[in-house]
Design a protein around this motif. Sequence first.
Motif, PDB file in Angstrom:
ATOM      1  N   ARG A  83      26.712  31.409  13.287  1.00  0.00           N
ATOM      2  CA  ARG A  83      26.208  31.498  14.662  1.00  0.00           C
ATOM      3  C   ARG A  83      26.901  32.625  15.432  1.00  0.00           C
ATOM      4  O   ARG A  83      26.259  33.348  16.195  1.00  0.00           O
ATOM      5  CB  ARG A  83      26.372  30.170  15.375  1.00  0.00           C
ATOM      6  CG  ARG A  83      25.474  29.070  14.845  1.00  0.00           C
ATOM      7  CD  ARG A  83      25.709  27.748  15.561  1.00  0.00           C
ATOM      8  NE  ARG A  83      25.201  27.732  16.911  1.00  0.00           N
ATOM      9  CZ  ARG A  83      23.920  27.593  17.245  1.00  0.00           C
ATOM     10  NH1 ARG A  83      23.019  27.446  16.300  1.00  0.00           N
ATOM     11  NH2 ARG A  83      23.545  27.591  18.496  1.00  0.00           N
ATOM     12  N   SER A  84      28.204  32.799  15.215  1.00  0.00           N
ATOM     13  CA  SER A  84      28.916  33.858  15.932  1.00  0.00           C
ATOM     14  C   SER A  84      28.487  35.246  15.439  1.00  0.00           C
ATOM     15  O   SER A  84      28.447  36.193  16.223  1.00  0.00           O
ATOM     16  CB  SER A  84      30.426  33.677  15.810  1.00  0.00           C
ATOM     17  OG  SER A  84      30.861  33.915  14.513  1.00  0.00           O
ATOM     18  N   ILE A  85      28.155  35.361  14.164  1.00  0.00           N
ATOM     19  CA  ILE A  85      27.652  36.641  13.639  1.00  0.00           C
ATOM     20  C   ILE A  85      26.303  36.962  14.263  1.00  0.00           C
ATOM     21  O   ILE A  85      26.055  38.091  14.686  1.00  0.00           O
ATOM     22  CB  ILE A  85      27.561  36.609  12.102  1.00  0.00           C
ATOM     23  CG1 ILE A  85      28.964  36.550  11.489  1.00  0.00           C
ATOM     24  CG2 ILE A  85      26.795  37.819  11.567  1.00  0.00           C
ATOM     25  CD1 ILE A  85      28.978  36.243  10.008  1.00  0.00           C
ATOM     26  N   VAL A  86      25.426  35.976  14.348  1.00  0.00           N
ATOM     27  CA  VAL A  86      24.084  36.194  14.918  1.00  0.00           C
ATOM     28  C   VAL A  86      24.201  36.645  16.373  1.00  0.00           C
ATOM     29  O   VAL A  86      23.425  37.494  16.827  1.00  0.00           O
ATOM     30  CB  VAL A  86      23.229  34.920  14.789  1.00  0.00           C
ATOM     31  CG1 VAL A  86      21.942  35.027  15.580  1.00  0.00           C
ATOM     32  CG2 VAL A  86      22.925  34.647  13.314  1.00  0.00           C
ATOM     33  N   ARG A  87      25.170  36.150  17.115  1.00  0.00           N
ATOM     34  CA  ARG A  87      25.348  36.549  18.518  1.00  0.00           C
ATOM     35  C   ARG A  87      25.760  38.007  18.659  1.00  0.00           C
ATOM     36  O   ARG A  87      25.664  38.572  19.747  1.00  0.00           O
ATOM     37  CB  ARG A  87      26.384  35.656  19.199  1.00  0.00           C
ATOM     38  CG  ARG A  87      25.878  34.283  19.533  1.00  0.00           C
ATOM     39  CD  ARG A  87      26.812  33.565  20.487  1.00  0.00           C
ATOM     40  NE  ARG A  87      28.128  33.347  19.919  1.00  0.00           N
ATOM     41  CZ  ARG A  87      28.495  32.243  19.263  1.00  0.00           C
ATOM     42  NH1 ARG A  87      27.644  31.263  19.112  1.00  0.00           N
ATOM     43  NH2 ARG A  87      29.722  32.123  18.797  1.00  0.00           N
ATOM     44  N   ARG A  88      26.205  38.639  17.584  1.00  0.00           N
ATOM     45  CA  ARG A  88      26.641  40.036  17.641  1.00  0.00           C
ATOM     46  C   ARG A  88      25.544  41.040  17.249  1.00  0.00           C
ATOM     47  O   ARG A  88      25.767  42.244  17.292  1.00  0.00           O
ATOM     48  CB  ARG A  88      27.870  40.220  16.761  1.00  0.00           C
ATOM     49  CG  ARG A  88      29.090  39.615  17.405  1.00  0.00           C
ATOM     50  CD  ARG A  88      30.239  39.462  16.466  1.00  0.00           C
ATOM     51  NE  ARG A  88      31.443  38.968  17.118  1.00  0.00           N
ATOM     52  CZ  ARG A  88      31.644  37.721  17.520  1.00  0.00           C
ATOM     53  NH1 ARG A  88      30.691  36.824  17.366  1.00  0.00           N
ATOM     54  NH2 ARG A  88      32.773  37.351  18.084  1.00  0.00           N
ATOM     55  N   TYR A  89      24.392  40.545  16.880  1.00  0.00           N
ATOM     56  CA  TYR A  89      23.268  41.438  16.576  1.00  0.00           C
ATOM     57  C   TYR A  89      22.816  42.127  17.864  1.00  0.00           C
ATOM     58  O   TYR A  89      23.043  41.614  18.963  1.00  0.00           O
ATOM     59  CB  TYR A  89      22.108  40.634  15.987  1.00  0.00           C
ATOM     60  CG  TYR A  89      22.184  40.429  14.492  1.00  0.00           C
ATOM     61  CD1 TYR A  89      21.363  41.147  13.636  1.00  0.00           C
ATOM     62  CD2 TYR A  89      23.062  39.519  13.920  1.00  0.00           C
ATOM     63  CE1 TYR A  89      21.411  40.964  12.258  1.00  0.00           C
ATOM     64  CE2 TYR A  89      23.127  39.329  12.555  1.00  0.00           C
ATOM     65  CZ  TYR A  89      22.294  40.052  11.734  1.00  0.00           C
ATOM     66  OH  TYR A  89      22.355  39.878  10.375  1.00  0.00           O
ATOM     67  N   PRO A  90      22.143  43.270  17.757  1.00  0.00           N
ATOM     68  CA  PRO A  90      21.641  43.957  18.951  1.00  0.00           C
ATOM     69  C   PRO A  90      20.665  43.074  19.739  1.00  0.00           C
ATOM     70  O   PRO A  90      19.987  42.212  19.178  1.00  0.00           O
ATOM     71  CB  PRO A  90      20.918  45.184  18.384  1.00  0.00           C
ATOM     72  CG  PRO A  90      21.492  45.383  17.031  1.00  0.00           C
ATOM     73  CD  PRO A  90      21.883  44.028  16.535  1.00  0.00           C
ATOM     74  N   THR A  91      20.595  43.298  21.021  1.00  0.00           N
ATOM     75  CA  THR A  91      19.778  42.480  21.920  1.00  0.00           C
ATOM     76  C   THR A  91      18.316  42.436  21.492  1.00  0.00           C
ATOM     77  O   THR A  91      17.702  41.368  21.490  1.00  0.00           O
ATOM     78  CB  THR A  91      19.884  43.014  23.357  1.00  0.00           C
ATOM     79  OG1 THR A  91      21.261  43.049  23.727  1.00  0.00           O
ATOM     80  CG2 THR A  91      19.129  42.134  24.318  1.00  0.00           C
ATOM     81  N   ALA A  92      17.734  43.571  21.157  1.00  0.00           N
ATOM     82  CA  ALA A  92      16.321  43.598  20.769  1.00  0.00           C
ATOM     83  C   ALA A  92      16.067  42.715  19.546  1.00  0.00           C
ATOM     84  O   ALA A  92      15.067  41.996  19.480  1.00  0.00           O
ATOM     85  CB  ALA A  92      15.876  45.027  20.482  1.00  0.00           C
ATOM     86  N   TRP A  93      16.974  42.745  18.589  1.00  0.00           N
ATOM     87  CA  TRP A  93      16.833  41.906  17.393  1.00  0.00           C
ATOM     88  C   TRP A  93      16.941  40.437  17.762  1.00  0.00           C
ATOM     89  O   TRP A  93      16.162  39.611  17.308  1.00  0.00           O
ATOM     90  CB  TRP A  93      17.913  42.280  16.366  1.00  0.00           C
ATOM     91  CG  TRP A  93      17.785  41.548  15.073  1.00  0.00           C
ATOM     92  CD1 TRP A  93      17.144  41.989  13.960  1.00  0.00           C
ATOM     93  CD2 TRP A  93      18.294  40.242  14.750  1.00  0.00           C
ATOM     94  NE1 TRP A  93      17.233  41.048  12.959  1.00  0.00           N
ATOM     95  CE2 TRP A  93      17.929  39.958  13.433  1.00  0.00           C
ATOM     96  CE3 TRP A  93      19.015  39.293  15.458  1.00  0.00           C
ATOM     97  CZ2 TRP A  93      18.260  38.772  12.805  1.00  0.00           C
ATOM     98  CZ3 TRP A  93      19.346  38.101  14.840  1.00  0.00           C
ATOM     99  CH2 TRP A  93      18.969  37.858  13.520  1.00  0.00           C
ATOM    100  N   ARG A  94      17.932  40.119  18.609  1.00  0.00           N
ATOM    101  CA  ARG A  94      18.129  38.722  18.993  1.00  0.00           C
ATOM    102  C   ARG A  94      16.949  38.164  19.765  1.00  0.00           C
ATOM    103  O   ARG A  94      16.569  37.015  19.588  1.00  0.00           O
ATOM    104  CB  ARG A  94      19.413  38.569  19.818  1.00  0.00           C
ATOM    105  CG  ARG A  94      20.641  38.549  18.934  1.00  0.00           C
ATOM    106  CD  ARG A  94      21.904  38.247  19.707  1.00  0.00           C
ATOM    107  NE  ARG A  94      22.295  39.411  20.493  1.00  0.00           N
ATOM    108  CZ  ARG A  94      22.429  39.431  21.818  1.00  0.00           C
ATOM    109  NH1 ARG A  94      22.229  38.354  22.519  1.00  0.00           N
ATOM    110  NH2 ARG A  94      22.791  40.537  22.429  1.00  0.00           N
TER     111      ARG A  94
END
Length: 81
Positions: free
Chosen positions: A7-18
């Motif tokens: 979950r913490s890794i996913v929060r570090r993806y770029p905003t557009a991807w998230r």
Amino acid sequence: MMTHLARSIVRRYPTAWRERYEDEILALVDDSSVRLTDVFELLRGLLVERAKAFIEPGDHSTLTDWGFRTVLWFVGVAPAL
């Protein structure tokens, strides 16, 4: 532990991807047991998406130009090493 890390890794993806994928990926993370290989896959994806966000043209044309020049420099210098 692995779920929290994923979950913490996913929060570090770029905003557009998230904005597009975060809900779906987090649902998968919550519904299944996360293995070490899944964490490494998320890390690989994070690196790829961050690189794309860094290199692709957008509102940061100066940064994009700098990125391309840096990559070209490394490509030219790396064979000499």
